[in-house]
Design an enzyme around this catalytic site. Structure first.
Site, mmCIF file in Angstrom:
data_model
loop_
_atom_site.group_PDB
_atom_site.id
_atom_site.type_symbol
_atom_site.label_atom_id
_atom_site.label_comp_id
_atom_site.label_asym_id
_atom_site.label_seq_id
_atom_site.Cartn_x
_atom_site.Cartn_y
_atom_site.Cartn_z
ATOM 1 N N ARG A 15 0.833 -1.206 0.000
ATOM 2 C CA ARG A 15 0.000 0.000 0.000
ATOM 3 C C ARG A 15 0.867 1.256 0.000
ATOM 4 N NH1 ARG A 15 -5.172 0.110 1.122
ATOM 5 N NH2 ARG A 15 -5.040 -1.855 2.275
ATOM 6 N N GLU A 38 0.007 -7.784 -3.849
ATOM 7 C CA GLU A 38 -1.109 -6.912 -4.228
ATOM 8 C C GLU A 38 -0.720 -5.460 -4.047
ATOM 9 O OE1 GLU A 38 -4.067 -5.626 -1.310
ATOM 10 O OE2 GLU A 38 -3.954 -7.674 -0.507
ATOM 11 N N THR A 67 -8.000 -3.749 -2.094
ATOM 12 C CA THR A 67 -9.015 -2.712 -1.905
ATOM 13 C C THR A 67 -9.863 -2.545 -3.163
ATOM 14 O OG1 THR A 67 -7.324 -1.620 -0.520
ATOM 15 C CG2 THR A 67 -9.387 -0.465 -0.803
ATOM 16 N N LYS A 127 -10.225 -13.886 3.171
ATOM 17 C CA LYS A 127 -9.338 -13.020 3.953
ATOM 18 C C LYS A 127 -10.044 -12.652 5.250
ATOM 19 C CE LYS A 127 -8.107 -8.090 3.501
ATOM 20 N NZ LYS A 127 -7.943 -6.999 2.515
ATOM 21 N N GLY A 157 -2.601 -6.697 11.129
ATOM 22 C CA GLY A 157 -1.989 -6.867 12.441
ATOM 23 C C GLY A 157 -1.175 -8.130 12.607
ATOM 24 N N GLY A 177 0.995 -6.335 5.512
ATOM 25 C CA GLY A 177 0.885 -4.958 5.060
ATOM 26 C C GLY A 177 1.914 -4.057 5.703
#
Length: 210
Positions: A15, A38, A67, A127, A157, A177
């Protein structure tokens, strides 16, 4: 995945990455055996990054977008060469379009109701999101009722400190992430974080084997 007994999928969530950074960062991950990546669509110029990613690593890495909230976005990701389609929610129309295009949808679920809705729409990779809000015990309970062919990925997390708990709960994959990548990080930094997570997985698997 080296050091583990089940075939775990690690998905890198990049991201905020920019197109000119994607190749070096992805190369560091692929070299370490992270074979799914991703680029969330709220990143800068995400379709450009996905196109570069797919062109360079599409044969060795399941590349795509995160997303993804709308059917039109599914078409855009497919046109850019993406095959993985990750969402924070379960939208049957998004799942159906991804499957129609030969892509791999990974919708977000939390409850058994959402999980079975995603399965009814055709998804087989789910997910659990945000994983930190529900915990390994929640995943264990879901695993008891979900079909065995459905794979569950913990996302949100997850890090090297709690990976072992998720393994014990029966997780099939992890989405990494902010604990793996943050905007501006170098490929070397991302690689070091990946190494730490992979080492934790190997250690947890060794303990489980006794």
């Amino acid at each position: 995945m080296p050091g583990t007994e089940r075939q775990l999928q690690l998905t890198a969530i990049l991201r905020g990455i920019r197109p000119h950074e994607i190749i070096d960062v992805a190369a560091a991950l692929v070299e370490r055996g992270v074979h799914a990546t991703e680029v969330p669509l709220n990143s800068p110029e995400p379709l450009d990054s996905i196109q570069r990613l797919a062109a360079a690593f599409g044969e060795r890495c399941l590349c795509g977008a995160g997303t993804v909230l709308q059917v039109a976005q599914v078409d855009q990701v497919h046109a850019a060469g993406g095959r993985l389609l990750v969402a924070p929610n379960t939208d049957p129309a998004v799942i159906a379009r991804a499957l129609a295009l030969g892509m791999v949808p990974m919708p977000g679920v939390a409850s058994a109701t959402e999980a079975f809705a995603a399965i009814a729409a055709g998804a087989r990779e789910l997910k659990l999101f945000p994983a930190s809000s529900y915990g390994p015990g929640h995943l264990r309970a879901l695993r008891a009722v979900l079909p065995p062919q459905v794979r569950m990925h913990a996302v949100g997390g997850v890090d090297e400190h709690n990976a072992g708990q998720w393994l014990e709960a029966g997780v099939d994959g992890f989405g990494l992430g902010g604990n793996l990548y943050r905007p501006g990080m170098s490929a070397a930094e991302v690689g070091a974080r990946a190494d730490a997570f992979l080492a934790a997985l190997a250690a947890s698997a060794a303990i489980a084997r006794g």
